[in-house]
Design a protein around this motif. Sequence first.
Motif, PDB file in Angstrom:
ATOM      1  N   MET A   1       0.841  -1.202   0.000  1.00  0.00           N
ATOM      2  CA  MET A   1       0.000   0.000   0.000  1.00  0.00           C
ATOM      3  C   MET A   1       0.875   1.252   0.000  1.00  0.00           C
ATOM      4  SD  MET A   1      -3.028   1.029   2.685  1.00  0.00           S
ATOM      5  CE  MET A   1      -4.189  -0.226   2.191  1.00  0.00           C
ATOM      6  N   GLU A   2       0.407   2.267  -0.707  1.00  0.00           N
ATOM      7  CA  GLU A   2       1.139   3.538  -0.749  1.00  0.00           C
ATOM      8  C   GLU A   2       1.105   4.216   0.619  1.00  0.00           C
ATOM      9  OE1 GLU A   2       2.775   4.715  -3.393  1.00  0.00           O
ATOM     10  OE2 GLU A   2       2.165   3.029  -4.640  1.00  0.00           O
ATOM     11  N   LYS A   3       1.879   5.284   0.747  1.00  0.00           N
ATOM     12  CA  LYS A   3       1.918   6.039   2.004  1.00  0.00           C
ATOM     13  C   LYS A   3       0.512   6.529   2.352  1.00  0.00           C
ATOM     14  CE  LYS A   3       4.495   9.801   4.167  1.00  0.00           C
ATOM     15  NZ  LYS A   3       5.530  10.838   3.998  1.00  0.00           N
ATOM     16  N   THR A   4       0.104   6.284   3.589  1.00  0.00           N
ATOM     17  CA  THR A   4      -1.228   6.672   4.042  1.00  0.00           C
ATOM     18  C   THR A   4      -1.131   7.775   5.091  1.00  0.00           C
ATOM     19  OG1 THR A   4      -2.092   4.462   3.598  1.00  0.00           O
ATOM     20  CG2 THR A   4      -3.367   5.847   5.102  1.00  0.00           C
ATOM     21  N   ILE A   5      -1.915   8.831   4.902  1.00  0.00           N
ATOM     22  CA  ILE A   5      -1.954   9.965   5.817  1.00  0.00           C
ATOM     23  C   ILE A   5      -3.367  10.101   6.371  1.00  0.00           C
ATOM     24  CG2 ILE A   5      -1.441  12.437   6.108  1.00  0.00           C
ATOM     25  CD1 ILE A   5       0.952  10.989   4.956  1.00  0.00           C
ATOM     26  N   VAL A   6      -3.491  10.145   7.693  1.00  0.00           N
ATOM     27  CA  VAL A   6      -4.784  10.416   8.331  1.00  0.00           C
ATOM     28  C   VAL A   6      -4.799  11.880   8.747  1.00  0.00           C
ATOM     29  CG1 VAL A   6      -6.309   9.894  10.276  1.00  0.00           C
ATOM     30  CG2 VAL A   6      -5.087   8.038   9.124  1.00  0.00           C
ATOM     31  N   ILE A   7      -5.878  12.572   8.389  1.00  0.00           N
ATOM     32  CA  ILE A   7      -5.996  14.002   8.694  1.00  0.00           C
ATOM     33  C   ILE A   7      -7.206  14.224   9.590  1.00  0.00           C
ATOM     34  CG2 ILE A   7      -6.352  16.307   7.720  1.00  0.00           C
ATOM     35  CD1 ILE A   7      -5.043  15.268   5.141  1.00  0.00           C
ATOM     36  N   LYS A   8      -6.965  14.848  10.743  1.00  0.00           N
ATOM     37  CA  LYS A   8      -8.062  15.153  11.663  1.00  0.00           C
ATOM     38  C   LYS A   8      -8.404  16.640  11.565  1.00  0.00           C
ATOM     39  CE  LYS A   8      -9.937  16.585  15.658  1.00  0.00           C
ATOM     40  NZ  LYS A   8      -9.783  17.823  16.448  1.00  0.00           N
ATOM     41  N   CYS A   9      -9.650  16.931  11.202  1.00  0.00           N
ATOM     42  CA  CYS A   9     -10.129  18.316  11.117  1.00  0.00           C
ATOM     43  C   CYS A   9     -11.097  18.572  12.263  1.00  0.00           C
ATOM     44  CB  CYS A   9     -10.879  18.547   9.807  1.00  0.00           C
ATOM     45  SG  CYS A   9      -9.821  18.797   8.401  1.00  0.00           S
ATOM     46  N   GLY A  10     -10.724  19.467  13.148  1.00  0.00           N
ATOM     47  CA  GLY A  10     -11.604  19.819  14.254  1.00  0.00           C
ATOM     48  C   GLY A  10     -12.785  20.623  13.762  1.00  0.00           C
ATOM     49  N   GLY A  11     -13.902  20.526  14.480  1.00  0.00           N
ATOM     50  CA  GLY A  11     -15.113  21.245  14.090  1.00  0.00           C
ATOM     51  C   GLY A  11     -14.923  22.742  14.013  1.00  0.00           C
ATOM     52  N   SER A  12     -14.032  23.279  14.862  1.00  0.00           N
ATOM     53  CA  SER A  12     -13.839  24.732  14.911  1.00  0.00           C
ATOM     54  C   SER A  12     -13.128  25.275  13.675  1.00  0.00           C
ATOM     55  CB  SER A  12     -13.044  25.115  16.168  1.00  0.00           C
ATOM     56  OG  SER A  12     -11.804  24.449  16.183  1.00  0.00           O
ATOM     57  N   VAL A  13     -12.404  24.420  12.932  1.00  0.00           N
ATOM     58  CA  VAL A  13     -11.683  24.923  11.747  1.00  0.00           C
ATOM     59  C   VAL A  13     -12.396  24.591  10.434  1.00  0.00           C
ATOM     60  CG1 VAL A  13      -9.419  24.837  12.849  1.00  0.00           C
ATOM     61  CG2 VAL A  13     -10.181  22.873  11.536  1.00  0.00           C
ATOM     62  N   LEU A  14     -13.422  23.747  10.492  1.00  0.00           N
ATOM     63  CA  LEU A  14     -14.070  23.301   9.251  1.00  0.00           C
ATOM     64  C   LEU A  14     -14.598  24.464   8.421  1.00  0.00           C
ATOM     65  CD1 LEU A  14     -15.949  20.079  10.414  1.00  0.00           C
ATOM     66  CD2 LEU A  14     -14.112  20.211   8.735  1.00  0.00           C
ATOM     67  N   SER A  15     -15.175  25.462   9.089  1.00  0.00           N
ATOM     68  CA  SER A  15     -15.749  26.594   8.340  1.00  0.00           C
ATOM     69  C   SER A  15     -14.668  27.535   7.806  1.00  0.00           C
ATOM     70  CB  SER A  15     -16.718  27.375   9.225  1.00  0.00           C
ATOM     71  OG  SER A  15     -16.048  27.836  10.386  1.00  0.00           O
ATOM     72  N   ASP A  16     -13.431  27.375   8.298  1.00  0.00           N
ATOM     73  CA  ASP A  16     -12.337  28.260   7.883  1.00  0.00           C
ATOM     74  C   ASP A  16     -11.366  27.615   6.898  1.00  0.00           C
ATOM     75  OD1 ASP A  16     -13.219  30.379   9.439  1.00  0.00           O
ATOM     76  OD2 ASP A  16     -12.139  29.687  11.216  1.00  0.00           O
ATOM     77  N   LEU A  17     -11.663  26.394   6.452  1.00  0.00           N
ATOM     78  CA  LEU A  17     -10.743  25.726   5.522  1.00  0.00           C
ATOM     79  C   LEU A  17     -10.637  26.538   4.236  1.00  0.00           C
ATOM     80  CD1 LEU A  17     -11.808  21.971   5.949  1.00  0.00           C
ATOM     81  CD2 LEU A  17      -9.800  23.111   6.922  1.00  0.00           C
ATOM     82  N   SER A  18      -9.404  26.849   3.842  1.00  0.00           N
ATOM     83  CA  SER A  18      -9.185  27.696   2.666  1.00  0.00           C
ATOM     84  C   SER A  18      -8.955  26.830   1.429  1.00  0.00           C
ATOM     85  CB  SER A  18      -7.952  28.574   2.901  1.00  0.00           C
ATOM     86  OG  SER A  18      -6.787  27.761   2.900  1.00  0.00           O
ATOM     87  N   PRO A  19      -9.045  27.442   0.225  1.00  0.00           N
ATOM     88  CA  PRO A  19      -8.733  26.680  -0.992  1.00  0.00           C
ATOM     89  C   PRO A  19      -7.361  26.018  -0.940  1.00  0.00           C
ATOM     90  CG  PRO A  19      -9.769  28.764  -1.559  1.00  0.00           C
ATOM     91  CD  PRO A  19      -9.523  28.808  -0.087  1.00  0.00           C
ATOM     92  N   SER A  20      -6.401  26.654  -0.249  1.00  0.00           N
ATOM     93  CA  SER A  20      -5.045  26.087  -0.191  1.00  0.00           C
ATOM     94  C   SER A  20      -5.018  24.767   0.595  1.00  0.00           C
ATOM     95  CB  SER A  20      -4.054  27.079   0.431  1.00  0.00           C
ATOM     96  OG  SER A  20      -4.447  27.438   1.737  1.00  0.00           O
ATOM     97  N   PHE A  21      -5.961  24.582   1.528  1.00  0.00           N
ATOM     98  CA  PHE A  21      -6.061  23.302   2.235  1.00  0.00           C
ATOM     99  C   PHE A  21      -6.394  22.200   1.232  1.00  0.00           C
ATOM    100  CE2 PHE A  21      -8.918  20.126   4.118  1.00  0.00           C
ATOM    101  CZ  PHE A  21      -8.098  19.604   5.107  1.00  0.00           C
ATOM    102  N   PHE A  22      -7.356  22.481   0.356  1.00  0.00           N
ATOM    103  CA  PHE A  22      -7.784  21.469  -0.617  1.00  0.00           C
ATOM    104  C   PHE A  22      -6.754  21.262  -1.724  1.00  0.00           C
ATOM    105  CE2 PHE A  22     -11.627  22.985   1.472  1.00  0.00           C
ATOM    106  CZ  PHE A  22     -12.201  21.775   1.860  1.00  0.00           C
ATOM    107  N   THR A  23      -6.017  22.319  -2.092  1.00  0.00           N
ATOM    108  CA  THR A  23      -4.964  22.121  -3.097  1.00  0.00           C
ATOM    109  C   THR A  23      -3.813  21.303  -2.506  1.00  0.00           C
ATOM    110  OG1 THR A  23      -4.068  24.328  -2.572  1.00  0.00           O
ATOM    111  CG2 THR A  23      -5.500  24.171  -4.483  1.00  0.00           C
ATOM    112  N   SER A  24      -3.584  21.424  -1.201  1.00  0.00           N
ATOM    113  CA  SER A  24      -2.587  20.567  -0.538  1.00  0.00           C
ATOM    114  C   SER A  24      -3.029  19.103  -0.619  1.00  0.00           C
ATOM    115  CB  SER A  24      -2.406  20.970   0.926  1.00  0.00           C
ATOM    116  OG  SER A  24      -1.789  22.237   1.044  1.00  0.00           O
TER     117      SER A  24
END
Length: 257
Positions: A1-24
Motif C-alpha cells: 500500500m502507498e503512504k497513508t496519511i490520516v488528517i483530523k479536522c476539528g469542528g472549529s476549523v471546518l468553516s475556515d478551511l481555505s482553498p489552499s487546504f484542498f490544493t494541498s
Amino acid sequence: MEKTIVIKCGGSVLSDLSPSFFTSLQAMYEQGMNVVLVHGGGPEIGKMLQRLHVHSEFMNGLRKTTKEVLEVVEMILAGKVNKQLVALLQQYGLPAVGVSGVDACLLQAAPIDLEKLGYVGKVVNVNGDFVANLLQSRYIPVISPIGADKDGQKYNINADTAAGAVAKAIKAAQLLFVTDVPGILRDGAVVEEVTIEAIERMMNEGIITGGMIPKVKAAIAALSESLHEVMIVSGKTPFYKNGQWYGTMIRNEVGVY
C-alpha cells in the motif's frame, strides 16, 4: 500500500478551511498518497442543541451525551458536517466517501463512564480492512466519529481519539491535526520539528499556551510504535506543496529545539 496519511479536522476549523487546504490534499492525492479524513463538529452541534433547547454540559473536555444529545450529535456529525466536507472535496476533484464509525462496524465502541458521561465512547476496535478497501479503490474516506457496540448502541467519540485509533489500525505513516494556526509558534516563528520532551519543556516555559495545549497533548497521545510522526498544520494556508510539508512535526525520536 502507498503512504497513508490520516488528517483530523476539528469542528472549529471546518468553516475556515481555505482553498489552499484542498490544493494541498490534491497534491498529496496526485502523488499517490492515500488520504483519510476524520472530522469533528463541536460548534455545529452546540448551535443545534441550543436551537432545539437541549441541555448539554462538558466534563473534562468531553460533552456529556444523553440519548437526546446523542440524536443531535449523530444528525450533525454523520449528516450535515460529513456531507458538507464530502461535497467540498468533490468540488476539488477529490473522490470522497462519507461514512460514520457505525458503517461496516468501522469504530467499535464501549462507554467511557456511562454514569458520568452518558453515551461517550472509547474505540475498542477499528475495521481497518474496510478503510483499506476504500483506499485501494482510490477513494478518500471521510469519517464522522460516531461508534457503536455489538448490540448496536451508538456512542459519541472524541474526534482526536478516533483519528488516532484509525491511524494506528491502518498503520498510517503520518497523522495530521488541522488547526487555525500554522503549527507551534516560538517567537512568532513555526517550530518545524519537536520531541515530546521539548513540548513538555515549552509548556512549562509558557511557549505553548491556551488552545494549543490540548492539541499537542492529543498529538502526543496518538504517537505509537507504528505511528512515529504527528503534524500540527494550518487549514488556512498550504501544508503540503512540491513535496514539502509546512507545520510542526512531532516525533518520538530526537528532534530540533
